[in-house]
Design an enzyme around this catalytic site. Structure first.
Site, mmCIF file in Angstrom:
data_model
loop_
_atom_site.group_PDB
_atom_site.id
_atom_site.type_symbol
_atom_site.label_atom_id
_atom_site.label_comp_id
_atom_site.label_asym_id
_atom_site.label_seq_id
_atom_site.Cartn_x
_atom_site.Cartn_y
_atom_site.Cartn_z
ATOM 1 N N CYS A 204 28.199 0.886 -33.216
ATOM 2 C CA CYS A 204 28.915 1.929 -32.474
ATOM 3 C C CYS A 204 29.027 1.581 -30.988
ATOM 4 C CB CYS A 204 28.261 3.281 -32.716
ATOM 5 S SG CYS A 204 29.372 4.669 -32.365
ATOM 6 N N GLU B 189 23.913 3.030 -41.223
ATOM 7 C CA GLU B 189 22.732 3.803 -41.626
ATOM 8 C C GLU B 189 23.109 5.202 -42.110
ATOM 9 O OE1 GLU B 189 23.622 5.539 -37.740
ATOM 10 O OE2 GLU B 189 23.707 3.503 -38.530
ATOM 11 N N HIS C 150 28.733 3.684 -38.646
ATOM 12 C CA HIS C 150 27.281 3.792 -38.791
ATOM 13 C C HIS C 150 26.837 3.347 -40.181
ATOM 14 C CE1 HIS C 150 26.212 5.959 -35.043
ATOM 15 N NE2 HIS C 150 27.489 6.285 -35.094
#
Length: 365
Positions: free
Chosen positions: A246, A333, A331
């Protein structure tokens, strides 16, 4: 209690107050996630922003202790169509209203979030003010327009000191620009030895930590507002394997000679399709960013585009094969969102392994 959301274009939304009753100013953005409002609230990348949730019912499963993405929320306001103050979930320990109230974050419910979303999509992100005050709208609008735009969000959310999460695996220096707990969880479950450093860390300070790899985290705001981080990445690039997420992706691009630009209304939600160019496969991704790498600026650099957004064609991934560095705008994750892209942490591991082997052969040949 009545609350108002006033936008800089003069739009006034009247609704019911929730959370704190203080005034707050921020950039008004929307998130399209169907679930995960707790993770959205606690994502440090929302620092300085007033978040509009497009899903109509928010708060129905309450707040729990385990789903926070930071130790506290940093958003400046929360806007929903319908607020549920009687959550039903066995994990719930408090209501959305109680959380917002505890951290002095104002919220407003009962407003037309569909209208707000359409306005932002058409005109771009707008600054706004949430208040329960009875002051005249003209006075509040003047206050909003005279307030400076925030530029120090990263300094507000980054750690102030170095700390570690010991492990038996490779050592990863995680540069914290507003890191989500989800990234820490992904690193920890692989057994990596994690050292978290502030956004002001220098290249020499990283070298003294003797990392096997460097991870540049997510974070809020304009990447050009942290020039010292760009300089640090520029100096360290090529010495260790590097993975940017990001804001970290944008800083990697700037350090490599590319440029970034502000998007009209950004990407925020858990349903953004991204195409991986080398395989042609499409992944559904979790995203939260208002800036992107300018496509034309990549030409002439050592960067190669690896991923693109299928909604608007913007760059979602970059790689510098010569310097063992790569990044993604989204993202991997998740938290909240799909976990389709968790494989990228495996690619980072492979890159660190290859780097150590190359250094060993160079030293012992």
């Amino acid at each position: 209690m009545k609350a108002r959301l006033i936008l800089e274009d003069g739009t006034i939304c009247v609704g019911k107050a929730m959370g704190a009753t203080n005034e707050s100013i921020g950039e008004v953005v929307f998130n399209t996630g169907l679930t995960g409002y707790q993770e959205v609230l606690s994502d440090p990348s929302y620092c300085g922003q007033i978040v509009v949730m497009t899903y109509p019912l928010i708060g129905n499963y309450g707040i729990n202790r385990d789903d926070f993405e930071a130790v506290r929320p940093f958003i400046h306001g929360f806007v929903v169509r319908e607020h549920c103050d009687m959550p039903s979930n066995w994990r719930s320990t408090q209501t959305l209203h109680e959380l917002l109230q505890a951290y002095e974050i104002p919220g407003i419910s009962g407003v037309d979030t569909r209208m707000l979303t359409r306005k932002i999509r058409h005109f771009g992100t707008l600054r706004g003010l949430i208040t329960t005050s009875e002051r005249p709208a003209e006075e509040l609008l003047a206050q909003l327009k005279s307030t400076d735009v925030m530029t120090n969000q990263v300094a507000q959310v980054s750690t102030k000191s170095i700390y570690s999460s010991p492990g038996n695996g490779d050592r990863v220096v995680l540069v914290d620009f507003g890191c989500k707990h989800g990234i820490m969880r992904e690193l920890s479950k692989r057994g990596w030895d994690i050292v978290v450093v502030p956004h002001t860390v220098t290249a020499d300070e990283i070298r003294r930590l003797q990392p096997d790899g460097i991870l540049l985290s997510n974070g809020p705001g304009d990447p050009k507002d942290v020039p010292q981080a760009i300089q640090m990445v520029k100096e360290i690039l090529g010495e260790y394997p590097l993975f940017g997420i990001c804001l970290g992706h944008q800083l990697f691009a700037l350090a490599s000679g590319a440029d970034t630009e502000k998007l009209k209304f950004g990407h925020r939600g858990g349903n953004h399709p991204v195409k991986e160019l080398i395989t042609g496969r499409t992944y559904i991704t979790s995203q939260n960013h208002g800036y992107a790498v300018n496509e034309a600026s990549v030409i002439g650099t050592e960067l190669e585009v690896t991923h693109v957004a299928l909604n608007d064609g913007t760059i979602e991934g970059l790689r510098n094969a010569k310097k063992q560095a790569f990044s993604v705008q989204y993202h991997p994750e998740a938290a909240p969102g799909p976990y389709d892209s968790g494989y990228l942490f495996g690619q980072f591991l492979d890159m660190m392994k290859q780097s150590k082997e190359e250094k060993w052969y160079a030293k012992n040949r």
